[in-house]
Design a protein around this motif. Structure first.
Motif, PDB file in Angstrom:
ATOM      1  N   ALA A  26       1.943  -9.677   6.572  1.00  0.00           N
ATOM      2  CA  ALA A  26       1.132  -8.483   6.844  1.00  0.00           C
ATOM      3  C   ALA A  26       0.462  -8.531   8.209  1.00  0.00           C
ATOM      4  O   ALA A  26       0.102  -7.479   8.760  1.00  0.00           O
ATOM      5  N   SER A  34       8.224  -7.473   2.362  1.00  0.00           N
ATOM      6  CA  SER A  34       7.526  -6.302   2.883  1.00  0.00           C
ATOM      7  C   SER A  34       8.535  -5.207   3.154  1.00  0.00           C
ATOM      8  O   SER A  34       9.677  -5.465   3.525  1.00  0.00           O
ATOM      9  N   THR A  35       8.088  -3.973   2.970  1.00  0.00           N
ATOM     10  CA  THR A  35       8.920  -2.814   3.305  1.00  0.00           C
ATOM     11  C   THR A  35       8.317  -2.024   4.464  1.00  0.00           C
ATOM     12  O   THR A  35       8.736  -0.906   4.742  1.00  0.00           O
ATOM     13  N   ASP A  36       7.344  -2.621   5.152  1.00  0.00           N
ATOM     14  CA  ASP A  36       6.632  -1.917   6.218  1.00  0.00           C
ATOM     15  C   ASP A  36       7.328  -2.005   7.572  1.00  0.00           C
ATOM     16  O   ASP A  36       6.928  -1.315   8.513  1.00  0.00           O
ATOM     17  N   PHE A  37       8.335  -2.836   7.706  1.00  0.00           N
ATOM     18  CA  PHE A  37       8.963  -3.039   9.006  1.00  0.00           C
ATOM     19  C   PHE A  37      10.138  -2.087   9.208  1.00  0.00           C
ATOM     20  O   PHE A  37      10.979  -1.919   8.324  1.00  0.00           O
ATOM     21  N   ASN A  77       6.051  -3.458  12.688  1.00  0.00           N
ATOM     22  CA  ASN A  77       5.267  -3.158  11.496  1.00  0.00           C
ATOM     23  C   ASN A  77       4.770  -1.719  11.620  1.00  0.00           C
ATOM     24  O   ASN A  77       3.949  -1.410  12.489  1.00  0.00           O
ATOM     25  N   ALA A  78       5.279  -0.838  10.783  1.00  0.00           N
ATOM     26  CA  ALA A  78       4.946   0.583  10.892  1.00  0.00           C
ATOM     27  C   ALA A  78       3.455   0.832  10.750  1.00  0.00           C
ATOM     28  O   ALA A  78       2.921   1.779  11.338  1.00  0.00           O
ATOM     29  N   THR A  79       2.750  -0.015   9.995  1.00  0.00           N
ATOM     30  CA  THR A  79       1.317   0.175   9.800  1.00  0.00           C
ATOM     31  C   THR A  79       0.510  -0.158  11.049  1.00  0.00           C
ATOM     32  O   THR A  79      -0.670   0.169  11.126  1.00  0.00           O
TER      33      THR A  79
END
Length: 271
Positions: A183, A219-222, A232-234
């Motif tokens: 994260a 993680s599915t945020d990348f 990292n999209a977030t």
């Protein structure tokens, strides 16, 4: 726009006899096709593809310089954003490659020696795809092609194993091993042999390919924004477009901007 009446093709084959044979067979079964370039290695194939922007590419898998899969990846990354993606046909002498994987990654694959009958079937598929694309152009199809290429090249066990997910990355910095929560990662940058893990507190290398690392992180945020860059999209604050149409990402906790390739520029256009 892609021309349906006069489609163009680039052939990449490092064996001259086989290149001439494929050229001759294509002239027989698809006379309206214009073969605009023939390359004898992967580097030249990449150059010709980006210079000539063909509708179709026939790529040998095993070539000097770059493999056919690597050529497709680089071409997908640098392809002009306003042109439809080339349709890829792989040509290989090795039938141990998984057929379903080739079918996911390209319009078709051909086993050497290529026969006129088999090539005719491939040409029929290509004509159908070209007609469908002309009727309904798809935005971002180069990004989809690149992702399929990388899925094909990724080790099968990393794509199928969901139990061994990485939540904390062990990255080397000199004699120290940093324990980095996924994260906290701003982006992953692929180098020749390693992946550079970038966080707000610094950077560190892991001895793993980008494909393997992304397949294993929990993680599915990348998201992919370049052939060698996952972000990292977030952590994305904004995307700024320059006069040439290229986007640069401003990331939370990172002073420098990150470049978005043309294949993925559609991800950052205004809604």
């Amino acid at each position: 726009m892609t021309s349906i009446t006069a489609p163009t093709a680039v052939i990449a084959e490092d064996e001259p006899v086989l290149a001439r044979t494929l050229t001759r067979l294509l002239e027989q079964v698809w006379p309206e096709l214009r073969i605009v370039g023939v390359a004898d290695d992967g580097l030249r194939a990449t150059e010709l593809a980006l210079e000539l922007v063909p509708d179709v590419m026939f790529l040998d898998i095993k070539m000097p310089g770059r493999t056919g899969i690597e050529v497709a990846e680089v071409v997908a990354d640098d392809w002009p954003a306003d042109r439809a993606a080339p349709l890829v046909v792989f040509v290989t002498a090795y039938d141990h490659f998984a057929v379903p994987a080739f079918e996911r990654a390209a319009v078709d694959y051909l086993l050497k020696p290529v026969t006129a009958d088999r090539l005719q079937q491939s040409v029929a598929r290509l004509k159908t795809r070209l007609a469908e694309r002309a009727a309904s152009p798809q935005a971002g199809d180069m990004a989809a092609l690149m992702q399929r290429m990388q899925s094909l090249a990724a080790p099968e066990d990393t794509r199928s194993d969901a139990a061994d997910r990485i939540k904390v990355i062990r990255a080397g910095v000199g004699n120290t091993v940093r324990m980095i929560p996924v994260a906290d990662v701003i982006c992953f940058e692929a180098t020749e042999k390693y992946v550079n893990v970038v966080t707000q507190s610094g950077e560190a290398l892991v001895r793993m390919s980008m494909r393997e690392l992304i397949a294993r992180i929990d993680s599915t945020d990348f998201i992919q924004v370049h052939r060698s860059l996952m972000v990292n999209a977030t952590a994305i604050l904004s995307a700024t477009r320059d006069e040439n149409g290229h986007y640069g990402l401003v990331m939370r906790g990172l002073e420098r901007q990150l470049k978005v390739s043309r294949a993925f520029s559609h991800l950052f256009r205004p809604m």
